[in-house]
Design an enzyme around this catalytic site. Sequence first.
Site, PDB file in Angstrom:
ATOM      1  N   SER A 597       0.730  -1.276   0.072  1.00  0.00           N
ATOM      2  CA  SER A 597      -0.061  -0.220   0.085  1.00  0.00           C
ATOM      3  C   SER A 597       0.919   1.201   0.027  1.00  0.00           C
ATOM      4  CB  SER A 597      -0.822   0.076   1.212  1.00  0.00           C
ATOM      5  OG  SER A 597      -1.378   1.240   1.282  1.00  0.00           O
ATOM      6  N   TYR A 610      -2.242  -0.494  10.447  1.00  0.00           N
ATOM      7  CA  TYR A 610      -2.191  -0.893   9.016  1.00  0.00           C
ATOM      8  C   TYR A 610      -0.869  -0.216   8.272  1.00  0.00           C
ATOM      9  CZ  TYR A 610      -3.789  -1.348   4.087  1.00  0.00           C
ATOM     10  OH  TYR A 610      -4.007  -1.362   2.694  1.00  0.00           O
TER      11      TYR A 610
END
Length: 729
Positions: A597, A610
């Site tokens: 990501s 995350y």
Amino acid sequence: MSERSFQFVQDLWDDAQADLLSPVDRLVYRSNLLGADGRITNTGGGNTSSKIMERDPVTGDAVETLWVKGSGGDLRTSTRENFASLYESKVLALKQVYEAIEPRGPETDAEDQMAAMYAHCAFNLNPRAASIDTPLHAFVPKKFIDHMHPNAVIAVAASRNADQLTREIYGDDILHTPWRRPGLELGLKLREIHRERPDAKGVLLGQHGLINWADDDKECYHLTLDIIEKAAWYIEARDRGERTFGGAKYESLDAERRAAVFAQILPWLRGQVSQNKRLVAAVQDDDQILRFISSHDAPRLSALGASCPDHFLRTKIKPLYVAWDPQTQDAAALKASLAAGLAQYRRDYSAYYQACKRPDSPAMRDPNPTVILIPGLGMIAWGKDKSEARVTAEFYNCAVEVMRGAEAIDEYVALPAQEAFDIEYWLMEEAKLRRMPPEKELARQVIAVVGAGSGIGREVAYRLASEGAHIVAIDRDAQAARATSEAIVAQVGMGVGVAGSGISGCGPAIGLGADITDRASIRAALDTAILAYGGVDSVVVTAGIVAAPDASGHIPDEMWARTFAVNVTGSYLVADEMRRIWDAQDLSGGSLVLMTSVNGVVAKRGSFAYDASKAAANHLVRELAMELAPRIRVNGVAPATVVQGSAMFPRDRVIASLIKYGVGYSEEEADETLRDRLAQFYADRTLLKEPITAADQAEAVFLLLSRRLAKTTGQILSIDGGLHEAFLR
């Protein structure tokens, strides 16, 4: 439906349906019925014809045309477009052209020259290439002709005393002629037989199959069934069960142990037979095939090779039989026997080619076996894809049935090596291979997509399948994984062939459940993939979770641990389990792609579990690239937030994000409307102002798995629309 009764074939003729059809469509109908039963003919084998009066498009005159299944078609699935149409008079006139060629005969290229003439006989500019069997239909003066490859009939035709057996079974109705290569010469021979015996209804073609005729198409169809039924009854009355193959020599392993041994040896074996081009496996281990492979006579019979030309074009002249005792020897001993057997098979195949080749023969093809027989374990068939591997297995099953029938009633006789070679390396077959479309970019590849049940993973699976890859869709939600694989099968089809009992029957995709945080679960899924395809080439990991803080903004310890377990450790476990497969296969060109990501390089409030896990995943890409080089490339794809189609954005999270960013919305709005609004908000923060989609990520994954970026490893490819906060710095 017809009231006729058969035990060994099925009568599917329906007058109510057939009577509504045009003459050409009745031919298609008859062909589909015959092709639907594997006991009548094999996949892609056999052909049918009808002689039909048509209007010449130029003169308007009534002319007799020959409609015959064209080259490369399959009777079961054929449509009108799969049939060649020719002027019957022009095909008959080829006799004079053929007789002018000197020299003629099976050792010349006269037949090849004649095959090139069929295009000049085409009616109404039909582009379908005519089959090499066209003369068999043209030169017999009957309106309807079926040429099939039934196992029971070939068993008679491949017996030492085939001529005598034919008379005993059929009397004067069906005649026998010795082996002759398909083509114009065989067509002329059939015309001669018909002139001498006009009351005969057909001919058993030595080593080859059956051809029969009638002046009514329904009568021709039922005649085909009758001929097969009589041969099957004759064989069954004399079959001795296991003793037909000399009785059992080896005891089979139980199903669980067979699966374990297959999982252990298949990746290595796939690497061994894929030295020229990657191959895909189909495994069969049902009682029927094991009865043959584990019998006393299997070594002798398998060494004789196939009889029917259609069979050994797929299975090669003979399989590799491995003498391994499953009760006293382990998998290591099997691997050693396979290694020695493969080396000897390649030497034998090269010697066969050198001894039989002709001045104009094509270059020697892959010398590795396409069928491997292991006592107590089963059969492994190989092909360029799962469909071809299944068809290869199907054809060897047919060969086994032919041997069973011939041994039950007489003695099995295979084609001489030179005759087999002349079919295998026939220039007409070479031309057929060259007419095949080019392979897709990911053809022959087996790719596991972990997280394929939804979102980016599902889109990746679809994209890779469209490029020819076999997909192993893995997800914690096994039902979602199966839904993805079923959608792929619906999209690209199962391919030709019908998976018989005991053949690993999956097509271009399978769906499996697995927990990415559980090593045993991952291994079980990969072992299933090995049994389905023989190995795995590349892996994409898209599975991931987002750790949402509680109301106080705190992330519980167990959620932090779970985030790292899925987003980091899970990818490591997948890579580590794949490493044993990659090492065993020893094939270059594999890839591992991890979905990371852009958050891995952008610090912000509210998602640090995350974000930190994705930062770790980015570095895991670099570490694994070092560990797995030079055989395997490892890269990452780093998307910006993908909202549309993502399982990570249920309605409540979408609303929470809209509130967080101060984006107006209404509770009455549909889920997709809310997702679109959030996606556009994220897009407006980028330079390109376009929402980031799962399809965008799938395209990046495809590029990394293809050879287009073959020199790229250890890199993170950002697909974020230009999020400047994530720029390299």
